[in-house]
Design an enzyme around this catalytic site. Structure first.
Site, PDB file in Angstrom:
ATOM      1  N   GLU A  33     -24.929 -40.928  44.597  1.00 45.54           N
ATOM      2  CA  GLU A  33     -24.115 -41.432  45.703  1.00 45.54           C
ATOM      3  C   GLU A  33     -22.830 -40.627  45.867  1.00 45.54           C
ATOM      4  OE1 GLU A  33     -24.953 -43.391  48.002  1.00 45.54           O
ATOM      5  OE2 GLU A  33     -26.808 -44.152  47.143  1.00 45.54           O
ATOM      6  N   TYR A 115     -19.197 -48.290  50.817  1.00 40.75           N
ATOM      7  CA  TYR A 115     -20.612 -47.912  50.899  1.00 40.75           C
ATOM      8  C   TYR A 115     -21.191 -47.600  49.523  1.00 40.75           C
ATOM      9  CZ  TYR A 115     -24.801 -45.210  51.398  1.00 40.75           C
ATOM     10  OH  TYR A 115     -26.083 -44.765  51.239  1.00 40.75           O
ATOM     11  N   ASP A 133     -23.443 -47.153  56.069  1.00 34.30           N
ATOM     12  CA  ASP A 133     -23.066 -45.756  56.269  1.00 34.30           C
ATOM     13  C   ASP A 133     -23.355 -45.359  57.716  1.00 34.30           C
ATOM     14  OD1 ASP A 133     -25.834 -45.666  56.327  1.00 34.30           O
ATOM     15  OD2 ASP A 133     -25.994 -43.904  55.042  1.00 34.30           O
TER      16      ASP A 133
END
Length: 350
Positions: A33, A115, A133
């Site tokens: 991520e 997010y 997102d």
């Protein structure tokens, strides 16, 4: 059929096979991520695999030097992500904290925004929290016909509430990933494969032919021009002079050379004068070695590399005490921004 059920059924048959989807290890998901922030999936995969191989656990990452972490990140850009990831690992190790398993705990750490925190919490710990997102904004704004500007905080809060109500409470991680893939595969920015979409029977944009209008994203952007003049300095043993960038600016934590920066292009005579006054350095007549134009998100850098004569009594030059020298065969151990890497390759130093 319920919205979330349709999305999940589609995902199970069409999901993208990505290396970080083969695990629910929160550290691996965290690394992916961080890397995926502002970087395409295709460009991330190689870096992810190399990074995990080099730092297979959070403990290994915490024990490593920042320089080595940044070296593995070299070429991926947005280096503050690597610094924040490394800092997260160190804080957990020093404070003897287990990996946070709640969204509200995760977002307390620098670099883990709403997010990223939601993606980790939902995928690894099954917490019902929307990971919103660009893909999610695009899918839901088109599906529901939302014309609010997604750069506004109130709009982001509205999307969060709406998506939370539409989520699958039993499979929140799969739901979030399904939305990501739907936006990446079918509901893309410029192409809309509506005939293949699992929710096309109730999509506002398909019924009203408005997919090209949504989402609404209006941002005022100003571009800054910066002129960098790097000087290549060697000592009597032919070691090259390096600098670690420590200020709050681009490339923080990476390495470069002694620098003069300007808001405008500097003529050669003025440049020679500046270097003499600041560094007590004599430049060669054939001063310029290499130049490059480098574009960042809100900046354009005009970079030139300049040569100089070897400096006598370098150890007595007070200015150079803030720099350090390394031999040419050690240069590749240091992480550099892309323009520096290109220069070093051009000069066959790496």
């Amino acid at each position: 059929m319920h919205f979330s059920k349709k999305i999940i059924n589609w995902y199970e048959k069409n999901y993208r096979k990505l290396p970080w989807r083969e695990t629910k290890n929160p550290y691996y998901i965290l690394v992916s991520e961080f890397m995926l922030q502002q970087t395409k999936v295709s460009h991330t995969i190689k870096y992810y695999l190399n990074f995990i191989k080099k730092f297979p656990t959070l403990e290994k990452l915490a024990q490593s030097e920042e320089r080595k972490v940044l070296k593995e990140w070299e070429g991926l850009g947005y280096y503050y992500r690597a610094i924040n990831l490394h800092s997260f690992a160190i804080k957990l190790k020093n404070n003897k904290i287990t990996f946070p398993n709640k969204y509200k705990e995760l977002i307390k750490y620098k670099g883990i925004g709403s997010y990223t925190g939601a993606a980790i919490a939902s995928i690894c710990f099954n917490e019902v929290v929307p990971a919103v997102d660009g893909n999610a904004y695009r899918v839901f704004s088109r599906y529901l016909g939302i014309y609010d500007n997604i750069t506004y905080t109130k709009t982001k809060n509205m999307f969060y509430i709406i998506i939370l109500k539409m989520m699958d409470i039993y499979n929140p991680g799969i739901f979030n990933q399904a939305i990501m893939d739907l936006g990446s595969i079918l509901c893309t920015k410029k192409q809309y494969k509506c005939s293949l979409c699992p929710i096309n029977d109730s999509c506002f944009s398909l019924k009203n032919n408005t997919a090209h209008e949504l989402p609404i994203k209006k941002i005022k952007r100003s571009v800054t021009h910066r002129f960098f003049y790097y000087i290549i300095v060697h000592d009597r043993n032919n070691n090259i002079c390096l600098n670690k960038r420590s200020k709050k600016d681009i490339w923080k934590g990476l390495y470069d050379f002694p620098l003069i920066e300007s808001k405008k292009n500097i003529l050669i005579n003025e440049l020679i004068n500046k270097f003499w006054k600041k560094f007590r350095i004599i430049l060669y007549k054939k001063t310029f070695i290499y130049q490059i134009k480098h574009k960042l998100t809100h900046q354009i850098l005009f970079i030139q590399f300049l040569n100089c004569k070897k400096i006598k009594n370098l150890e007595k030059n007070i200015f150079f005490k803030k720099f350090f020298f390394v031999s040419h065969n050690k240069i590749e151990e240091y992480p550099f921004p892309r323009p520096i890497t290109l220069f070093l390759k051009h000069e066959k130093m790496i």
